[in-house]
Design a protein around this motif. Structure first.
Motif, mmCIF file in Angstrom:
data_model
loop_
_atom_site.group_PDB
_atom_site.id
_atom_site.type_symbol
_atom_site.label_atom_id
_atom_site.label_comp_id
_atom_site.label_asym_id
_atom_site.label_seq_id
_atom_site.Cartn_x
_atom_site.Cartn_y
_atom_site.Cartn_z
ATOM 1 N N GLY A 1 11.917 -9.536 77.909
ATOM 2 C CA GLY A 1 11.046 -8.555 78.558
ATOM 3 C C GLY A 1 11.692 -7.761 79.680
ATOM 4 N N CYS A 2 13.038 -7.809 79.790
ATOM 5 C CA CYS A 2 13.683 -7.144 80.927
ATOM 6 C C CYS A 2 14.261 -5.777 80.543
ATOM 7 N N GLY A 3 14.070 -5.342 79.287
ATOM 8 C CA GLY A 3 14.434 -3.974 78.939
ATOM 9 C C GLY A 3 15.639 -3.806 78.022
ATOM 10 N N LYS A 4 16.226 -4.901 77.563
ATOM 11 C CA LYS A 4 17.445 -4.813 76.744
ATOM 12 C C LYS A 4 17.193 -4.032 75.450
ATOM 13 N N THR A 5 16.148 -4.434 74.732
ATOM 14 C CA THR A 5 15.850 -3.783 73.457
ATOM 15 C C THR A 5 15.441 -2.330 73.668
ATOM 16 N N THR A 6 14.725 -2.081 74.755
ATOM 17 C CA THR A 6 14.319 -0.705 75.045
ATOM 18 C C THR A 6 15.539 0.191 75.190
ATOM 19 N N LEU A 7 16.557 -0.279 75.894
ATOM 20 C CA LEU A 7 17.755 0.554 76.048
ATOM 21 C C LEU A 7 18.464 0.727 74.705
ATOM 22 N N LEU A 8 18.565 -0.373 73.952
ATOM 23 C CA LEU A 8 19.232 -0.296 72.644
ATOM 24 C C LEU A 8 18.542 0.738 71.753
#
Ligand code: ADP
Ligand code: ADP
Length: 237
Positions: free
Chosen positions: A39-46
């Motif tokens: 939930g810290c944003g890794k997938t969002t950036l990817l």
């Protein structure tokens, strides 16, 4: 040599600020790992790197992502142009319910119009070899892709991503549904792939990042709190 540069990047889902002020340079022919808790944003950036988030209701972003001379975040850009240069492999292997051969043929005919059958065959064999799968499946290319093991299916998905000759391949937790042996095989493969491609991998597995990544970005609550060479990050007390 930098392939992707990210400048002052922010992303929101509605009012939820999923990424704030991310700045990052991703090196060519290297493995960059995005690590950090769920939930810290890794997938969002990817998913922002190949514009996959565009389809999500309420998603918006600011800042600039560039891949070589292409401005990925330019809203006028045809997203197909990006998808032809960036491959993606997901958490669960998503082999299509058809033969191994057809799983690979599909993106090839979609991407290269009027391609000859002989050339399709050559590409399929080459990419299966690149994905370290050829020897295991060469006698069953026309059998269902769903009959091979999970690890083999994931390598098939990698081979499929390679068929479009991408510059960059994005991996979203590619080993989280695999057993330890299948995981090690994928890790070995990623290390080989960086000779020809640039690899970006999301993982919450710190040990995996330590084993294979050249560069690491540590995410926490939507911010990149630390980044740099893997050996440096992992030796910091
Ligand atoms: P991961 O941590 O591996 O990214 P998640 O369980 O957080 O997986 O997310 C699974 C799917 O649900 C993803 O496609 C993600 O975009 C979506 N998702 C995550 N959080 C939300 C949310 N708050 N509202 C709607 N969809 C979400
Ligand atoms: P990670 O990959 O590090 O697990 P994500 O990028 O999936 O984190 O999620 C970052 C934040 O964005 C979380 O608060 C998550 O709930 C939210 N989020 C992710 N996907 C969606 C979505 N499709 N819709 C709404 N919120 C989402």
């Amino acid at each position: 040599d930098i392939v992707i540069s990210i400048k002052d990047f922010n992303a929101w889902y509605g009012n939820n600020n999923a990424l704030s002020d991310v700045n990052m340079n991703i090196k060519r022919n290297a493995i960059t790992a995005f690590i950090g808790p769920s939930g810290c944003g890794k997938t969002t950036l990817l998913r922002s790197i190949n514009r996959m988030n565009d389809v999500i209701n309420g998603y918006r972003c600011s800042g600039i992502i560039k891949m070589d001379n292409i401005e990925v975040t330019d809203s006028d850009l045809d997203t197909l142009e990006i998808r032809r240069k960036i491959g993606m492999v997901f958490q669960d292997p998503n082999a299509f319910p058809m033969s191994i051969y057809d799983n690979l043929k599909l993106p090839i005919v979609e991407n290269f119009s009027n391609i000859e059958k002989k050339r399709i065959n050559e590409i399929i064999i080459e990419k299966l070899k690149d994905a370290a799968l050829y020897d295991e499946v060469k006698d069953r290319l026309h059998k269902s892709a769903l009959k091979i093991s999970g690890g083999q299916q994931q390598r098939l998905c990698i081979a499929r991503a390679l068929t479009i000759e991408p510059k960059v391949i994005l991996f979203d937790e590619p080993c989280s549904s695999l057993d330890p042996i299948a995981t090690l095989k994928i890790e070995e493969l990623l290390v080989q792939l960086k000779e020809k491609y640039t690899v970006v991998i999301v993982t919450h597995n710190m040990e995996q990042a330590r084993r294979i990544a050249d560069d690491v970005a540590f995410f926490y609550k939507g911010e990149v709190v630390e980044q740099g060479a893997s050996e440096k990050i992992f030796t910091t007390p």
